[in-house]
Scaffold this active site. Sequence first.
Site, PDB file in Angstrom:
ATOM      1  N   CYS A   2       0.851  -1.185   0.000  1.00  0.00           N
ATOM      2  CA  CYS A   2       0.000   0.000   0.000  1.00  0.00           C
ATOM      3  C   CYS A   2       0.891   1.240   0.000  1.00  0.00           C
ATOM      4  CB  CYS A   2      -0.944   0.102   1.177  1.00  0.00           C
ATOM      5  SG  CYS A   2      -2.173  -1.185   1.226  1.00  0.00           S
ATOM      6  N   ARG A  27       4.249  -0.626  -4.594  1.00  0.00           N
ATOM      7  CA  ARG A  27       3.873  -1.078  -3.248  1.00  0.00           C
ATOM      8  C   ARG A  27       2.496  -1.734  -3.205  1.00  0.00           C
ATOM      9  NH1 ARG A  27       7.089   1.979   0.618  1.00  0.00           N
ATOM     10  NH2 ARG A  27       5.685   1.210   2.204  1.00  0.00           N
ATOM     11  N   TRP A  74      -2.807  -2.747  -1.654  1.00  0.00           N
ATOM     12  CA  TRP A  74      -2.475  -4.173  -1.692  1.00  0.00           C
ATOM     13  C   TRP A  74      -3.394  -4.791  -0.645  1.00  0.00           C
ATOM     14  CZ3 TRP A  74      -0.731  -7.955   1.666  1.00  0.00           C
ATOM     15  CH2 TRP A  74      -0.218  -9.120   1.083  1.00  0.00           C
ATOM     16  N   ASN A  98      -2.075   2.377   5.343  1.00  0.00           N
ATOM     17  CA  ASN A  98      -1.183   1.275   5.006  1.00  0.00           C
ATOM     18  C   ASN A  98      -0.951   0.498   6.295  1.00  0.00           C
ATOM     19  OD1 ASN A  98       0.982  -0.351   4.348  1.00  0.00           O
ATOM     20  ND2 ASN A  98       2.457   1.318   4.202  1.00  0.00           N
ATOM     21  N   GLY A  99      -1.150  -0.811   6.274  1.00  0.00           N
ATOM     22  CA  GLY A  99      -0.942  -1.616   7.477  1.00  0.00           C
ATOM     23  C   GLY A  99      -2.172  -2.448   7.789  1.00  0.00           C
ATOM     24  N   GLU A 478      16.962 -19.279  -4.316  1.00  0.00           N
ATOM     25  CA  GLU A 478      16.652 -17.950  -4.844  1.00  0.00           C
ATOM     26  C   GLU A 478      16.155 -18.051  -6.293  1.00  0.00           C
ATOM     27  OE1 GLU A 478      16.027 -15.149  -3.911  1.00  0.00           O
ATOM     28  OE2 GLU A 478      16.408 -13.810  -5.583  1.00  0.00           O
ATOM     29  N   LYS A 482      12.517 -16.774  -7.691  1.00  0.00           N
ATOM     30  CA  LYS A 482      12.365 -15.825  -8.807  1.00  0.00           C
ATOM     31  C   LYS A 482      11.387 -16.384  -9.831  1.00  0.00           C
ATOM     32  CE  LYS A 482      13.569 -12.805  -7.597  1.00  0.00           C
ATOM     33  NZ  LYS A 482      14.309 -12.521  -6.383  1.00  0.00           N
ATOM     34  N   GLU A 485       7.652 -16.379  -8.413  1.00  0.00           N
ATOM     35  CA  GLU A 485       7.000 -15.082  -8.239  1.00  0.00           C
ATOM     36  C   GLU A 485       6.750 -14.382  -9.577  1.00  0.00           C
ATOM     37  OE1 GLU A 485       9.125 -11.851  -6.181  1.00  0.00           O
ATOM     38  OE2 GLU A 485      10.988 -12.910  -6.527  1.00  0.00           O
ATOM     39  N   HIS A 501      15.399 -38.297  -0.761  1.00  0.00           N
ATOM     40  CA  HIS A 501      14.619 -38.443   0.473  1.00  0.00           C
ATOM     41  C   HIS A 501      13.165 -38.008   0.281  1.00  0.00           C
ATOM     42  CE1 HIS A 501      18.255 -39.523   2.509  1.00  0.00           C
ATOM     43  NE2 HIS A 501      18.843 -38.433   2.040  1.00  0.00           N
ATOM     44  N   LYS A 600       6.236  -4.643  -3.480  1.00  0.00           N
ATOM     45  CA  LYS A 600       7.561  -4.350  -2.932  1.00  0.00           C
ATOM     46  C   LYS A 600       7.332  -3.787  -1.527  1.00  0.00           C
ATOM     47  CE  LYS A 600      11.893  -3.774  -4.579  1.00  0.00           C
ATOM     48  NZ  LYS A 600      12.534  -5.002  -5.099  1.00  0.00           N
TER      49      LYS A 600
END
Length: 605
Positions: A2, A27, A74, A98-99, A478, A482, A485, A501, A600
């Site tokens: 947000c 954001r 968001w 925001n929050g 990583e 990538k 997402e 395993h 982000k």
Amino acid sequence: MCGIIGIVSNKSVSASIIGALKKLEYRGYDSAGISTISNGQINEQKCTGRVDNLEKILFQNPSNGDLGIGHVRWATHGMPNQINAHPHSSEVVSVVHNGIIENSDKLRKEFEKKGYSFKSQTDTEVITVMLTDFLKKENLINCIHKTLEKLEGSFALGVIFKDFNNLVVGARRGSPLAVGYGHNENFIGSDSYALKSMTNKISYLDDGDFCILYKEKVEFYNSDKQKINKEIFELSNEDNIADKGDYKDFMSKEINEQSATTKKCINEYLDKTRNEINIYNLPIDPKKINKIRLIACGTAYHSCLMSKYWIEEFTSIDVEADIASEFRYRKVKLNPNDLYIFVSQSGETADTYAALEKCKKNKVKTCGIVNVVESSIARSADFVLPIHAGPEIGVASTKAFIGQMIVLYLLTLKIAKERNDVSVEEYTKLVLDLKKIPNLIEETLNKQKNIQVIARDFINAKGTMYLGRGYSYPIAMEGALKLKELSYIHAEGYAAGEMKHGPLALIEDGMPVVVLAPKDRFFEKTISNMQEVIARGGKVLMITDDTSETTNENIRFKFQIPKTNSTINSFLLTIPLQFLAYHVALLKNCDIDKPRNLAKSVTVE
Ligand code: F6R
């Protein structure tokens, strides 16, 4: 997560609010909205989707007024639809948030009993209702204070009032909020990046603070309603460079910048004349560090995992890497002789920040490794090491990951040297090798075309696996993050030795599998694991610095990285994995810079 903007000015603000919202869109991009005060009324306009949609609405139906607030959302509480989009307004007040308000259900019930009704499913609307209620009997300061006192959870707020048509209110607890100073206008914004085109003079609210912006001044208050002063920071011009240039998107720009950003970062830390790393005054004497704990989320956590291998390799210190959202609630035994390192691109990630605050409360020594030097984590940690990567706008972290690894590697070597865990000769050699990284990255970046071809094999895959051992294992994790997402393909990063395993059961005919197999001490073992995958029909993309032909048999693709010291080939292995995720997503027409459901700067838990 947000984005908030608020402006009070002596001219119409809607165009500047839209401009700032476009910068904040990284954001959150579920919905967008704006409120201004014009002709003595609150004029609220909002829509689902991107800021472009809001701009079109405003083009048809301009929003006048010389003060206003804007928001990109968001979603947390309630679907991303127009009703749940911010601002949330009553007749007298309009709020962007925001929050997360954790006690919103309880507050909603309390105010419903008082006769208030709610339009949306959001947690934010209780703030609008409470402000409306308190305004009936309190002055402005008390109204804000009493409302904030009742809220539990985290928030940054922007508020405008119908009857105070010369001011904008900002407040913060847990989520960041910056204040910008202009000429006859002042601003609030979720980050300084959104404000940079309007001002380079910035202050930051601390937890519990609120502020009142007028066009000619800003007043700050702490949680006891006491007036306070704030330090004003001047932003460097360099940080203003945040456009795509000739690139199609921010992500490709940021991947391709990595040779330059690593060079800059290394230059910032290396002595110009000696092969010495200029990291001094750590909060604990390196010789006395008992243990190092690295704490972060997502990609930043992977850089911590990488660093765990380096710290174990070069120093005699015990080390652990932790996910911040777990660390913050675990009964971890905090020890004054341990060093706690928090890694975060944004410096605002709620879980990482909360983990840092837990350490601060327990008075243990903390170090922040951040990209945004004005961030909450940077301001709170005892000691800060910036990564100097410049603004990272693409939601998927790329150049920040490489930057975090560079700084963690530098720190590891410095600590190793200070403790005499490595000899001066070995240290000098490692520093000389380190200096070669930017050129080696450049060489690897130039091979992008090879990955474009390989990406076709992945677009119809149900799932894929990334395998590595030792230093390559965190990079495999990583790489998988990538891919998932950006392209929404299920991907798992696994320690190659763990396959048998359980996960080996997933391998079926035609499944693409990425194998990281640099010619290090694990090479032969990784090759055996790769053969087990091939034997079960896996189509292998092998990434290696091995040049021999023998390994080529049955491998679908081989991507060659340059030869280097095995402790730093992680930097080079990362590049093709970034390109792979990028090109698969591009072929699938995914939104590269703004992947679905993500944002982000994750400022909620
Ligand atoms: C993935 C990604 C995220 C972030 C994570 C932590 O590409 O960017 O996993 O790494 O949200 O963010 P920072 O580093 O800002 O604390």
